[in-house]
Motif scaffolding. Structure first.
Motif, PDB file in Angstrom:
ATOM      1  N   GLY A 100      -7.822   7.972   5.961  1.00 55.69           N
ATOM      2  CA  GLY A 100      -6.653   7.106   6.164  1.00 55.69           C
ATOM      3  C   GLY A 100      -6.942   5.645   5.854  1.00 55.69           C
ATOM      4  N   LYS A 157      -0.807   7.966  13.826  1.00 57.08           N
ATOM      5  CA  LYS A 157      -1.425   8.289  12.525  1.00 57.08           C
ATOM      6  C   LYS A 157      -0.891   7.431  11.384  1.00 57.08           C
ATOM      7  CE  LYS A 157      -2.351  11.905   9.275  1.00 57.08           C
ATOM      8  NZ  LYS A 157      -1.448  12.334   8.216  1.00 57.08           N
ATOM      9  N   LYS A 161       0.853  -1.201   0.000  1.00 59.86           N
ATOM     10  CA  LYS A 161       0.000   0.000   0.000  1.00 59.86           C
ATOM     11  C   LYS A 161       0.883   1.243   0.000  1.00 59.86           C
ATOM     12  CE  LYS A 161      -1.769   3.559   2.353  1.00 59.86           C
ATOM     13  NZ  LYS A 161      -1.292   4.433   3.435  1.00 59.86           N
ATOM     14  N   ASP A 164      -4.846   2.036   4.323  1.00 56.04           N
ATOM     15  CA  ASP A 164      -4.126   1.006   5.103  1.00 56.04           C
ATOM     16  C   ASP A 164      -5.075  -0.169   5.367  1.00 56.04           C
ATOM     17  OD1 ASP A 164      -2.205   3.013   5.426  1.00 56.04           O
ATOM     18  OD2 ASP A 164      -2.958   3.589   7.402  1.00 56.04           O
TER      19      ASP A 164
HETATM   20 MG    MG Z   1      -2.362   7.200   6.218  1.00 59.03          MG
END
Ligand code: MG
Ligand code: ADP
Ligand code: ASP
Length: 443
Positions: free
Chosen positions: A196, A257, A5, A199
């Protein structure tokens, strides 16, 4: 096969796109999950915000600015005009779709369709770049297989069956490209896995295919692995080379994060190692997250903002039973998860991070006892060795926080972490003081 990724900064400019080529074309079969180019999803969120507030003019202006940014990237990315032409066309197609949505009524579905454009464009640009270089790759649309159920959880059966079907198109390509972040929901609409979420896409794909097919998930970003404290606020942090799934899951959930909060769960479920790597320093081994890791007194610290503390006090709680059930039911009926909880004889303090139904929850709790709400709270999570048979209850943590008001402490709930609630305004000094006390050797 491996799943790789790449986050927003790893595809943030023409140079960064080109730097991916040697990393992914080593001849090993891999699924490449891409995020949108850095900053894109933020801009799309802004466009949707203006759209929802009725300011279509500003939304359109921002859309056109973003379109121009993409055209300039496409103008630089390809060597031959035939390929840049294709890129300009697909960019216009995606942006024309946004402008057509902006002329309709705002809806949450239209918002999600806008948010999906970033990943759709970045994957198409990479696919074209590889084609220009004569490197065969298969572009598999995530919307053809990635799906969440009515509770927002991955629908693994659907994902596996549909991804397998998509992969039957594979000939001799060694690179399979797909979008991170985006998915379909239970109604078949375009949705996403929250900010986000790429992931999470990568580890869901790993878990859906299983450990026999996927040996490792690699999350490539702009830093060489997970650091022992938040490098945005604390100097002198260092890479943690090994983490267990449980340790990594707690750090991700409590604010590190570098990982989406839910991204470790699918890998843990299927025992697929996750490696965190740096696209700018590919030789660095990064962080390995796997079933076991060496125990250390203190391994890493993370902080999660946006937390709301709720205190319920009632003298009737003393020696009574059934109070807890009534409190938990209030949260259950509004589908709001509780993160941290501590109790005393006459009161319960707990935290949530989803304020959607806060007023309704507050009203329900008011029938049980006196309710106090405190916003702008932060949970600090310290990961280390907190097994119950250990002596010494982490004195360094409390020494470090001597000058900082501590609102709640959760110790004993997990063998590998302690959580502490503080005011968000105290977060940076708390992280820095903790670094000094828990990791004195790197100060
Ligand atoms: Mg990220
Ligand atoms: P991507 O766009 O590649 O997904 P993110 O911005 O989501 O990248 O995550 C990487 C960033 O996470 C780093 O640049 C760093 O600033 C931040 N970060 C926060 N906490 C940590 C930590 N404990 N270890 C490493 N990076 C962290
Ligand atoms: N592009 C999405 C975001 O910015 C998903 C991701 O980057 O992981 O949130």
């Amino acid at each position: 096969m491996k799943v790789y990724k790449f986050g927003g900064t790893s595809v943030g400019s023409p140079d960064r796109f080109r730097d991916l080529i040697p990393l992914i074309s080593d001849g090993e079969l891999k699924i490449v999950v891409l995020s949108a180019m850095a900053g894109t999803t933020n801009s799309l969120v802004e466009i949707s915000g203006l759209f929802s507030s009725g300011d279509r003019e500003a939304a359109t202006l921002l859309t056109e600015q973003l379109r121009e940014r993409y055209h300039s990237v496409a103008g630089e990315l390809y060597s031959e005009t035939a390929w840049s032409e294709k890129a300009h066309n697909l960019i216009d197609e995606q942006f024309n779709f946004i402008t057509s949505l902006l002329s309709r009524d705002f809806s949450l579905h239209n918002e999600r369709r806008i948010l999906a454009r970033g990943e759709l464009i970045s994957t198409a640009l990479l696919h074209l770049l590889l084609s220009e270089r004569g490197i065969p790759s298969l572009l598999v649309p995530a919307l053809n297989f990635m799906r969440i159920d009515k509770d927002g959880e991955p629908d693994y059966f659907y994902i596996r069956e549909n991804l397998k079907r998509e992969l039957t198109a594979l000939k001799d390509e060694k690179i399979i490209i797909t979008q991170g972040f985006i998915c379909r929901n239970v109604n078949g609409e375009t949705d996403n896995l929250k900010r986000g979420g790429s992931d999470y896409s990568a580890t869901i794909i790993g878990a859906a295919l299983g450990p026999k097919e996927v040996q490792e998930v690699q999350i490539w970003t702009d830093i060489s692995g997970l650091h022992n404290n938040d490098p945005r606020y604390v100097e002198n942090t260092r890479v943690v080379r090994d983490l267990s799934f449980s340790e990594a899951a707690e750090l991700a959930f409590f604010g590190a994060k570098i990982l989406h909060p839910s991204s470790i769960n699918p890998a843990r479920m299927k025992n697929i190692p996750v490696r965190l790597k740096n696209t700018m320093e590919p030789e660095d081994e990064g962080t390995l997250i796997s079933a076991s890791s060496a125990l250390e007194d203190y391994k890493a610290i993370a902080a999660k903002d946006g937390v709301i503390a709720i205190r319920i006090r009632s003298d009737r709680m003393m020696m009574a039973y059934g109070f807890m059930r009534r409190i938990f039911e209030a949260f259950e009926s509004y589908r709001t998860p509780i993160d941290m909880i501590t109790t005393s004889e006459v009161s319960v303090s707990l935290t949530i991070d989803d304020a959607t139904y806060l007023d309704e929850i507050q009203r329900t709790l008011a029938s049980i006892g006196h309710v106090e709400i405190e916003r702008n709270q932060t949970i600090i999570c310290v990961v280390g060795d907190f097994r119950p048979d250990r002596v010494g209850s982490a004195p360094e943590i409390f020494e470090a926080l001597n000058e900082i008001p501590v609102k709640m402490i959760s110790y004993g709930g997990s063998e590998n972490s302690v959580s502490i609630l503080i005011n968000t305004g105290d977060k940076i000094p708390a992280l820095r003081e903790l670094s000094k006390k828990l990791f004195p050797e790197i100060q």
